[in-house]
Motif scaffolding. Structure first.
Motif, PDB file in Angstrom:
ATOM      1  N   GLU A  49       0.802  -1.218   0.000  1.00  0.00           N
ATOM      2  CA  GLU A  49       0.000   0.000   0.000  1.00  0.00           C
ATOM      3  C   GLU A  49       0.838   1.274   0.000  1.00  0.00           C
ATOM      4  OE1 GLU A  49      -2.756  -0.210   3.226  1.00  0.00           O
ATOM      5  OE2 GLU A  49      -3.564  -2.162   2.589  1.00  0.00           O
ATOM      6  N   GLY A  50       2.170   1.138   0.064  1.00  0.00           N
ATOM      7  CA  GLY A  50       3.028   2.317   0.095  1.00  0.00           C
ATOM      8  C   GLY A  50       4.352   2.009   0.777  1.00  0.00           C
ATOM      9  N   ILE A  51       4.936   3.027   1.402  1.00  0.00           N
ATOM     10  CA  ILE A  51       6.224   2.868   2.084  1.00  0.00           C
ATOM     11  C   ILE A  51       6.034   3.053   3.584  1.00  0.00           C
ATOM     12  CG2 ILE A  51       8.575   3.760   2.322  1.00  0.00           C
ATOM     13  CD1 ILE A  51       8.406   4.670  -0.565  1.00  0.00           C
ATOM     14  N   LEU A  52       6.494   2.082   4.349  1.00  0.00           N
ATOM     15  CA  LEU A  52       6.484   2.169   5.800  1.00  0.00           C
ATOM     16  C   LEU A  52       7.794   2.784   6.287  1.00  0.00           C
ATOM     17  CD1 LEU A  52       5.091  -1.367   6.679  1.00  0.00           C
ATOM     18  CD2 LEU A  52       3.955   0.789   7.251  1.00  0.00           C
ATOM     19  N   ASN A  53       7.710   3.554   7.357  1.00  0.00           N
ATOM     20  CA  ASN A  53       8.869   4.071   8.067  1.00  0.00           C
ATOM     21  C   ASN A  53       9.069   3.130   9.256  1.00  0.00           C
ATOM     22  OD1 ASN A  53      10.460   5.556   9.955  1.00  0.00           O
ATOM     23  ND2 ASN A  53       9.852   7.480   9.023  1.00  0.00           N
ATOM     24  N   VAL A  54      10.144   2.349   9.253  1.00  0.00           N
ATOM     25  CA  VAL A  54      10.310   1.298  10.252  1.00  0.00           C
ATOM     26  C   VAL A  54      11.661   1.407  10.948  1.00  0.00           C
ATOM     27  CG1 VAL A  54       8.888  -0.241   8.841  1.00  0.00           C
ATOM     28  CG2 VAL A  54      11.374  -0.443   8.745  1.00  0.00           C
ATOM     29  N   ALA A  55      11.796   0.676  12.038  1.00  0.00           N
ATOM     30  CA  ALA A  55      13.085   0.513  12.715  1.00  0.00           C
ATOM     31  C   ALA A  55      13.270  -0.967  12.987  1.00  0.00           C
ATOM     32  CB  ALA A  55      13.128   1.306  14.012  1.00  0.00           C
ATOM     33  N   TYR A  56      14.204  -1.592  12.280  1.00  0.00           N
ATOM     34  CA  TYR A  56      14.510  -3.003  12.485  1.00  0.00           C
ATOM     35  C   TYR A  56      15.393  -3.170  13.722  1.00  0.00           C
ATOM     36  CZ  TYR A  56      12.565  -5.189   8.334  1.00  0.00           C
ATOM     37  OH  TYR A  56      11.703  -5.703   7.398  1.00  0.00           O
ATOM     38  N   VAL A  57      15.180  -4.258  14.435  1.00  0.00           N
ATOM     39  CA  VAL A  57      16.027  -4.627  15.567  1.00  0.00           C
ATOM     40  C   VAL A  57      16.777  -5.894  15.188  1.00  0.00           C
ATOM     41  CG1 VAL A  57      16.114  -5.252  17.997  1.00  0.00           C
ATOM     42  CG2 VAL A  57      14.411  -3.590  17.200  1.00  0.00           C
ATOM     43  N   ILE A  58      18.101  -5.807  15.251  1.00  0.00           N
ATOM     44  CA  ILE A  58      18.979  -6.909  14.866  1.00  0.00           C
ATOM     45  C   ILE A  58      19.792  -7.328  16.090  1.00  0.00           C
ATOM     46  CG2 ILE A  58      20.834  -7.616  13.304  1.00  0.00           C
ATOM     47  CD1 ILE A  58      19.933  -5.187  11.526  1.00  0.00           C
ATOM     48  N   SER A  59      19.830  -8.619  16.389  1.00  0.00           N
ATOM     49  CA  SER A  59      20.549  -9.104  17.569  1.00  0.00           C
ATOM     50  C   SER A  59      22.053  -9.087  17.331  1.00  0.00           C
ATOM     51  CB  SER A  59      20.110 -10.528  17.908  1.00  0.00           C
ATOM     52  OG  SER A  59      20.739 -11.465  17.044  1.00  0.00           O
ATOM     53  N   ASN A  60      22.806  -9.301  18.414  1.00  0.00           N
ATOM     54  CA  ASN A  60      24.264  -9.353  18.292  1.00  0.00           C
ATOM     55  C   ASN A  60      24.757 -10.634  17.617  1.00  0.00           C
ATOM     56  OD1 ASN A  60      23.878 -11.239  20.310  1.00  0.00           O
ATOM     57  ND2 ASN A  60      25.100 -10.165  21.844  1.00  0.00           N
ATOM     58  N   LYS A  61      23.820 -11.497  17.253  1.00  0.00           N
ATOM     59  CA  LYS A  61      24.140 -12.688  16.459  1.00  0.00           C
ATOM     60  C   LYS A  61      23.782 -12.479  14.989  1.00  0.00           C
ATOM     61  CE  LYS A  61      25.244 -15.080  20.170  1.00  0.00           C
ATOM     62  NZ  LYS A  61      26.645 -15.451  20.466  1.00  0.00           N
ATOM     63  N   GLY A  62      23.270 -11.289  14.683  1.00  0.00           N
ATOM     64  CA  GLY A  62      22.903 -10.984  13.308  1.00  0.00           C
ATOM     65  C   GLY A  62      21.503 -11.401  12.916  1.00  0.00           C
ATOM     66  N   ALA A  63      20.684 -11.780  13.890  1.00  0.00           N
ATOM     67  CA  ALA A  63      19.321 -12.222  13.603  1.00  0.00           C
ATOM     68  C   ALA A  63      18.347 -11.049  13.673  1.00  0.00           C
ATOM     69  CB  ALA A  63      18.899 -13.300  14.590  1.00  0.00           C
ATOM     70  N   ILE A  64      17.407 -11.016  12.769  1.00  0.00           N
ATOM     71  CA  ILE A  64      16.360  -9.986  12.804  1.00  0.00           C
ATOM     72  C   ILE A  64      15.346 -10.366  13.879  1.00  0.00           C
ATOM     73  CG2 ILE A  64      14.490  -8.903  11.516  1.00  0.00           C
ATOM     74  CD1 ILE A  64      16.162  -9.356   8.967  1.00  0.00           C
TER      75      ILE A  64
END
Length: 259
Positions: free
Chosen positions: A86-101
Motif C-alpha cells: 500500500e506504500g512505504i512504511l517508516n520502520v526501525a529493524y532490531v537486529i541481535s548481536n548474532k545478526g538475527a532480525i
C-alpha cells in the motif's frame, strides 16, 4: 548495560549509509556498548533523494547490517524505509548481536507533512536485548504523542529508543548548547518522555549543520547522561542502571479516567 546512540551524516547513497553504519557500529562495539541506535529512516536516508531504492536494494542493505551486527557482536536498531503493497512504511529493524532480525517497529503516528511520503503502521512491539526490555518510538510520535512511550513503559520497557530527524544542512539557526531554553522544544520533550515514565529515553538524530535537536540519552530523573556535540559525527555511550528504570509513573497512570 551500555547503550550507544549514533549520529551519522546524511547518506549520499545506500552504500554511503552502509559505510557510516559500519564505522559507527565498530566504534560503539569497541566501547563495549551492547546496542546502538541510528536515526530515522537512515537507509536510504530520510527525505533524501538517493536514487533508486528498490525492495531488493533495501533487503540487501538490511542483510549487510545483520552481518555487521554479528561481526562486531552488538545489537543494532536500523531505521529504514520499507516497501509495502500500500506504500512505504517508516520502520526501525532490531537486529541481535548474532545478526538475527528480531522484528521491527513501524512509525504509527505520522507527521502531517509525511502523509504523502509514508503509510502509517498500526502495531507496537517490545524487544529485549541482554535482559533489558525496550520499546521504539519514531520521531513525531516520540515528540508529540507521549502515549506511545508510555505504552512501552507500562509493559516493563527499561528504555525507549527514539530515532528521529530534525534540522537540515542548508540553513537556519545554529544552536550551541544542548537543552538551552531558546532551543526548539525537541530536547525538552526527550527529558519529559523519560521523567513522566521513570525510564531511560535515548534519542538519535542525524549530524547536520543546522540541527534542531541533538542525540542524547536521558535518565529516568530527567538528567542528560550523554549528548552528541552538534555538527559532529560520532557515537555517545551511557552505562545505564536498569534498576533505576522502574516505570513507576507510567504504571500509576489510570487510563480508565480518560476514556
Amino acid at each position: 548495560m551500555k547503550v550507544a546512540i549514533a549520529s551519522p551524516p546524511f547518506p549520499k547513497s545506500i552504500d554511503d549509509g552502509l559505510y557510516w553504519i559500519e564505522k559507527l557500529v565498530k566504534d560503539a562495539a569497541e566501547q563495549q556498548a551492547e546496542i546502538v541506535c541510528f536515526p530515522e529512516s537512515y537507509i536510504p536516508g530520510y527525505r533524501l533523494e538517493v536514487g533508486e531504492h528498490s525492495p531488493e536494494k533495501l533487503k540487501a542493505a538490511l542483510h549487510e547490517v545483520c552481518i555487521l551486527a554479528k561481526e562486531y557482536a552488538i545489537a543494532v536498531i536500523l531505521p529504514m524505509d520499507w516497501d509495502h503493497p500500500e506504500g512505504i512504511l517508516n520502520v526501525a529493524y532490531v537486529i541481535s548481536n548474532k545478526g538475527a532480525i528480531m522484528g521491527y517497529q513501524t512509525k504509527n503516528q505520522l507527521d502531517p507533512s509525511e502523509d504523502t511520503m509514508f503509510i502509517p503502521g498500526n502495531k507496537r512491539s517490545i524487544f529485549e536485548v541482554s535482559g533489558a526490555k525496550f520499546g521504539i518510538v519514531i520521531c513525531h510520535e516520540g515528540f508529540r504523542y507521549p502515549e506511545a512511550t508510555r505504552w512501552a513503559a507500562r509493559r516493563d520497557a527499561k528504555i525507549v529508543f527514539h530515532p528521529h530527524c530534525t534540522g537540515n544542512d542548508t540553513g537556519g539557526r545554529k544552536i550551541t548548547e544542548w537543552g538551552h531554553k531558546d532551543n526548539p522544544y525537541y530536547e525538552k520533550a526527550m527529558i519529559m518522555r523519560a521523567m513522566e515514565n521513570t525510564i531511560y529515553f535515548a534519542s538519535a538524530n542525524y549530524t547536520m549543520q543546522y540541527p534542531e535537536s541533538g542525540s542524547a540519552i536521558i535518565a529516568p530523573d530527567g538528567k542528560c547522561l550523554a549528548n552528541q556535540a552538534y555538527r559532529t559525527v560520532g557515537v555517545i555511550i551511557a552505562d545505564i542502571d536498569l534498576d533505576k528504570a522502574t516505570g513507576l509513573l507510567a504504571k500509576r497512570f489510570k487510563p480508565e479516567l480518560y476514556i
